[in-house]
Write an enzyme that holds these catalytic residues in place. Structure first.
Site, short mmCIF file in Angstrom:
data_model
loop_
_atom_site.label_atom_id
_atom_site.label_comp_id
_atom_site.label_asym_id
_atom_site.label_seq_id
_atom_site.Cartn_x
_atom_site.Cartn_y
_atom_site.Cartn_z
N CYS A 127 0.81 -1.18 0.01
CA CYS A 127 -0.06 0.05 0.02
C CYS A 127 1.00 1.21 0.18
CB CYS A 127 -1.16 -0.03 1.11
SG CYS A 127 -2.63 1.05 1.11
N ASP B 268 -3.62 1.74 10.24
CA ASP B 268 -4.76 2.56 10.34
C ASP B 268 -5.14 2.65 11.92
OD1 ASP B 268 -5.68 3.85 7.49
OD2 ASP B 268 -4.57 1.70 7.24
C1 RUB Z 1 -3.76 3.40 3.37
C2 RUB Z 1 -2.94 2.22 4.49
C3 RUB Z 1 -1.84 3.00 5.12
C4 RUB Z 1 -1.99 3.44 6.45
C5 RUB Z 1 -1.16 4.34 7.01
O1 RUB Z 1 -5.01 3.03 3.29
O2 RUB Z 1 -3.37 1.28 4.68
O3 RUB Z 1 -0.83 1.67 5.06
O4 RUB Z 1 -3.30 4.26 6.66
O5 RUB Z 1 -0.89 5.35 6.29
P1 RUB Z 1 -5.89 3.96 2.28
P2 RUB Z 1 0.06 6.81 6.99
O6 RUB Z 1 -5.31 4.16 0.96
O7 RUB Z 1 -7.30 2.92 2.08
O8 RUB Z 1 -6.22 5.11 3.19
O9 RUB Z 1 1.32 5.95 7.63
O10 RUB Z 1 0.14 7.69 5.72
O11 RUB Z 1 -0.87 7.10 8.16
#
Ligand code: RUB
Length: 305
Positions: free
Chosen positions: A129, A198
């Site tokens: 991701c 998340d």
């Molecule tokens: C994004 C996702 C990321 C986390 C952490 O999912 O799973 O790994 O949100 O991101 P989506 P960060 O694209 O559905 O939002 O480190 O930027 O908080």
């Protein structure tokens, strides 16, 4: 509700703003915009506006405790303020939001500094991701002159892996892009896995983009250490009192736009990785065992409980 708040909510819902951190930043900025645009005349009216915005923001992405913690904290500052005047209370929203964002940025920097030490020269890093916390950590390692390469998954159905791949190429990091189902085939080439989060539960389980838990199992089988890189405020305090973190279910059309009628298409945005698969949680307090999250939160962020 103000137009700016509605616009931000829409952007979050449509994934134009993605990733837990960016979502939380956008939500906090929505509250700042509301404070500047509100027509409220009393503290009660302002709080009502803020609570309406809170409900819309929470509903825009269900599995985002960092956003919820941020919004709750900023509104809490208004509730606790002794100011009676709406203009002064608006300033409380703006300054608390700024402070929250500054602290969040500092947490990310500290997390990135700690995590970058785990990247050694010649290392192959596997990620899934797009996490702005993970990419910041990799950028830090690169700045420090480390030479490493990255394998990243495309991350169906919304292809957030493309964001990661572009960021890595921009940094000058050699990057290999694979389909999600190739994770097992490529895990043998990796030295470590780093993913974002998340939500973190009281038991130290981590909720992240769908597919993360499968990657953790594959990493465990291949004896490749699996790290979660995350600011501590992604902890969901309600899980301590027995609640489950909700897993956002997104539109089936993201998976198959014109799917045959009667076909059941499911599109959960996230899954749960159990703590026993997590080598360490890299956060602003160091690299910790995910099961210690409650004690660490009690020490560092007692207001969250
Ligand atoms: C994004 C996702 C990321 C986390 C952490 O999912 O799973 O790994 O949100 O991101 P989506 P960060 O694209 O559905 O939002 O480190 O930027 O908080």
């Amino acid at each position: 509700m103000t137009e700016t708040v509605r616009l931000i909510v829409e952007k979050i819902r449509k994934l134009e703003v993605q990733g837990a951190r960016n979502v939380a930043i956008a939500a906090v900025k929505a509250l700042q915009a509301l404070a500047e645009e509100t027509k409220a005349k009393t503290k009660t009216e302002l709080l009502k506006d803020l609570q309406q915005a809170q409900a819309l923001l929470y509903a825009s992405r269900e599995t985002e405790p960092l956003m919820r913690n941020a919004v709750k904290w900023v509104i809490g500052q208004v509730e606790e303020s002794s100011e009676g005047n709406v203009k002064a209370l608006g300033n409380v929203v703006v300054s608390s939001a700024d402070l929250f964002l500054k602290n969040l940025e500092e947490s990310r920097e500290r997390t990135a500094e700690i995590g970058a030490k785990r990247i050694r020269d010649g290392c192959v890093v596997f990620t899934h991701c797009h996490s702005s916390t993970v990419t910041r950590m990799l950028a830090k390692a690169k700045q420090e002159g480390k030479i490493f390469s990255v394998i990243c998954t495309e991350t169906r159905p919304a292809y957030q892996g493309r964001i990661t791949a572009r960021e890595m190429l921009k940094l000058g990091v050699e990057t290999t892009f694979i389909v999600d189902s190739a994770a097992r085939s490529f895990m043998g080439n990796a030295d470590l896995v780093v993913v974002g989060a998340d939500s973190i539960t009281s038991e130290g389980n981590v909720i992240n983009k769908i597919g993360t838990s499968g990657i953790a199992v594959v990493a465990s089988e291949a004896r490749v250490p699996f790290y979660v890189v995350s600011e501590l405020l992604k902890f969901n305090p309600a899980t301590l009192y027995g609640e489950y973190e909700k897993i956002e279910q997104r539109s089936p059309s993201e998976v198959w736009k014109e799917a045959p009628e009667k076909l059941v298409v499911r599109n959960p945005a996230f899954d749960v990785t159990r703590h026993e698969y997590i080598h360490g949680l890299i956060c602003e307090e160091g690299i910790i065992a995910p099961q210690t999250i409650v004690q660490v939160m009690q020490r560092k962020y007692p207001w969250i409980f």
